[in-house]
Design an enzyme around this catalytic site. Sequence first.
Site, PDB file in Angstrom:
ATOM      1  N   ASP A   1      -3.725   6.500  12.363  1.00 19.75           N
ATOM      2  CA  ASP A   1      -4.206   5.087  12.468  1.00 19.75           C
ATOM      3  C   ASP A   1      -4.284   4.679  13.880  1.00 19.75           C
ATOM      4  OD1 ASP A   1      -1.694   4.289  12.318  1.00 19.75           O
ATOM      5  OD2 ASP A   1      -2.304   2.543  11.099  1.00 19.75           O
TER       6      ASP A   1
ATOM      7  N   ARG B   1       0.732  -1.184  -0.041  1.00 15.40           N
ATOM      8  CA  ARG B   1       0.109  -0.012   0.017  1.00 15.40           C
ATOM      9  C   ARG B   1       0.923   1.256   0.065  1.00 15.40           C
ATOM     10  NH1 ARG B   1       2.602   2.179   3.328  1.00 15.40           N
ATOM     11  NH2 ARG B   1       2.409   2.073   5.497  1.00 15.40           N
TER      12      ARG B   1
ATOM     13  N   HIS C   1       0.422   8.482  10.580  1.00 18.13           N
ATOM     14  CA  HIS C   1       0.546   8.470  12.178  1.00 18.13           C
ATOM     15  C   HIS C   1      -0.799   8.656  12.977  1.00 18.13           C
ATOM     16  CE1 HIS C   1       4.823   7.212  12.562  1.00 18.13           C
ATOM     17  NE2 HIS C   1       5.091   7.861  11.487  1.00 18.13           N
TER      18      HIS C   1
ATOM     19  N   GLY D   1       8.789   0.857   3.403  1.00 19.23           N
ATOM     20  CA  GLY D   1       7.506   1.728   3.695  1.00 19.23           C
ATOM     21  C   GLY D   1       6.148   1.695   2.880  1.00 19.23           C
TER      22      GLY D   1
ATOM     23  N   GLY E   1      10.967  -3.532   3.007  1.00 11.65           N
ATOM     24  CA  GLY E   1      11.457  -2.461   3.746  1.00 11.65           C
ATOM     25  C   GLY E   1      11.504  -0.995   3.434  1.00 11.65           C
TER      26      GLY E   1
ATOM     27  N   ASP F   1      -2.277  -0.574   7.340  1.00  7.64           N
ATOM     28  CA  ASP F   1      -1.467  -1.438   6.341  1.00  7.64           C
ATOM     29  C   ASP F   1      -2.222  -2.766   5.925  1.00  7.64           C
ATOM     30  OD1 ASP F   1       0.276   0.506   6.845  1.00  7.64           O
ATOM     31  OD2 ASP F   1       1.782  -0.771   7.859  1.00  7.64           O
TER      32      ASP F   1
ATOM     33  N   SER G   1       4.712  -1.368   2.949  1.00  5.16           N
ATOM     34  CA  SER G   1       3.808  -2.609   3.567  1.00  5.16           C
ATOM     35  C   SER G   1       4.294  -3.701   3.072  1.00  5.16           C
ATOM     36  CB  SER G   1       2.419  -2.193   3.585  1.00  5.16           C
ATOM     37  OG  SER G   1       1.989  -1.149   4.330  1.00  5.16           O
TER      38      SER G   1
HETATM   39  C1  GLA Z   1       3.551   2.419   9.620  1.00  2.31           C
HETATM   40  C2  GLA Z   1       2.561   1.758  10.415  1.00  2.31           C
HETATM   41  C3  GLA Z   1       1.003   2.086  10.287  1.00  2.31           C
HETATM   42  C4  GLA Z   1       0.990   3.488  10.329  1.00  2.31           C
HETATM   43  C5  GLA Z   1       2.131   4.407   9.258  1.00  2.31           C
HETATM   44  C6  GLA Z   1       2.305   5.940   9.894  1.00  2.31           C
HETATM   45  O1  GLA Z   1       3.395   1.920   8.142  1.00  2.31           O
HETATM   46  O2  GLA Z   1       2.727   0.341   9.969  1.00  2.31           O
HETATM   47  O3  GLA Z   1       0.275   1.327  10.902  1.00  2.31           O
HETATM   48  O4  GLA Z   1       1.060   3.850  11.736  1.00  2.31           O
HETATM   49  O5  GLA Z   1       3.587   3.784   9.781  1.00  2.31           O
HETATM   50  O6  GLA Z   1       1.010   6.464   9.319  1.00  2.31           O
END
Ligand code: GLA
Length: 387
Positions: free
Chosen positions: A44, A35, A42, A135, A133, A183, A137
């Site tokens: 969720d 995703r 930050h 970001g 790794g 995610d 997901s």
């Molecule tokens: C990571 C976490 C999510 C979310 C983001 C920030 O991806 O896995 O749950 O908190 O950081 O938005």
Amino acid sequence: MMGQDHVGRVRERALRAFAREYGGEATWAAAAPGRVNLIGEHTDYNAGWVLPIAIDRVCVAAAAPAADRSVTRVYSDDLRQRFSCDMRRDVRPGVDVPIGSWPSYVLGVLAECEIARQIGNLDIVIASSVPLGSGLSSSASVEVAVATMLEQAIGASMGVLEKAMRCQRAEHAFAGVPCGIMDMLTSAAGRADHALLIDCESCTWRPVPLPKDVAIVVFNSNVRHSLAGGEYARRRDACEAAASKLGLSSLRAARGEMLDDRLTDEELRCARHVITENQRTLAAAAAMERGDVSTLGTLFAASHASLRDDYRVSCRELDMLVESAAGEEGVIGARMTGGGFGGCVVAVVARGMEVRVMERVLSSYRSRSGREGMAFAVRAVDGAGAV
Ligand code: GLA
């Protein structure tokens, strides 16, 4: 998801690897997408709103009942690594599988889903096109792919939210990351050509159509700072402390005028980010619905500034990418996406301008940071399914 190009290639790779590793054919296979979060960062785990899309990069989990019934074997085609463990007994994170290691994502889901016990030990292959790794997901896509494969094996659905929550529990216990629900829920519930506006308090969501005349481009900074893990938990703690001092169960109900000297400087900054980011996320969904891309661009810029200055989860390289993108013709908005401290920037770009924008931003990033970045356009796709 079956029949889509981006799934087909990964599926073929997983099935070939399965035949090579274990001999014979996989009985079940499921794909789950990575995703990219458009906005709502930050928020969720603060019971707020997020606006992510599931992307055309997927993890495929292929499996069959274990040839040797006494052990589950897992093979990662991307890492060319193997792991095995008897899943008929309780598997302890940190004892039977190292916390946060690649097999922990697979075993964590098997351990969190009782239905796995009914199936018994498995031979499993995972193969992924989600950059690891960075970001996007990659870990949630492994978890949701494994959970979806289990649903297929048992012939029944757990329900999208229940599945996402089990994957989240696996991530907390086995990967050691106290993440929110975004995610996994996006990977499970994604909708083609739409973002999902997720209300993380009620855990309900609705699809929001992407404006037709824009493309979504992801820039990978190719940096990952080692402080990422601990800092995530620290921000989460600061938010919880702020909420409790304000007499709230979460920062969702917080308002700017409530913030006063009951809070430490860090708590105040974190709370201010969450309050304003929730407003921006709802405004972004509304702007998308009326096709107002210029407002979307302004909201992206404000979100990045808030993550950089208040929440303090950006880094030099992400700022450089965002600044390079902001000055580029055809870029409507750009901001860091995901947890931060490295990883990716997401940009909304006028359709047709993607290639030029990617080249120019990467070249500017190279000269400013001395690093090679990576860029690719993504499409919004449907969530996980059997393939
Ligand atoms: C990571 C976490 C999510 C979310 C983001 C920030 O991806 O896995 O749950 O908190 O950081 O938005």
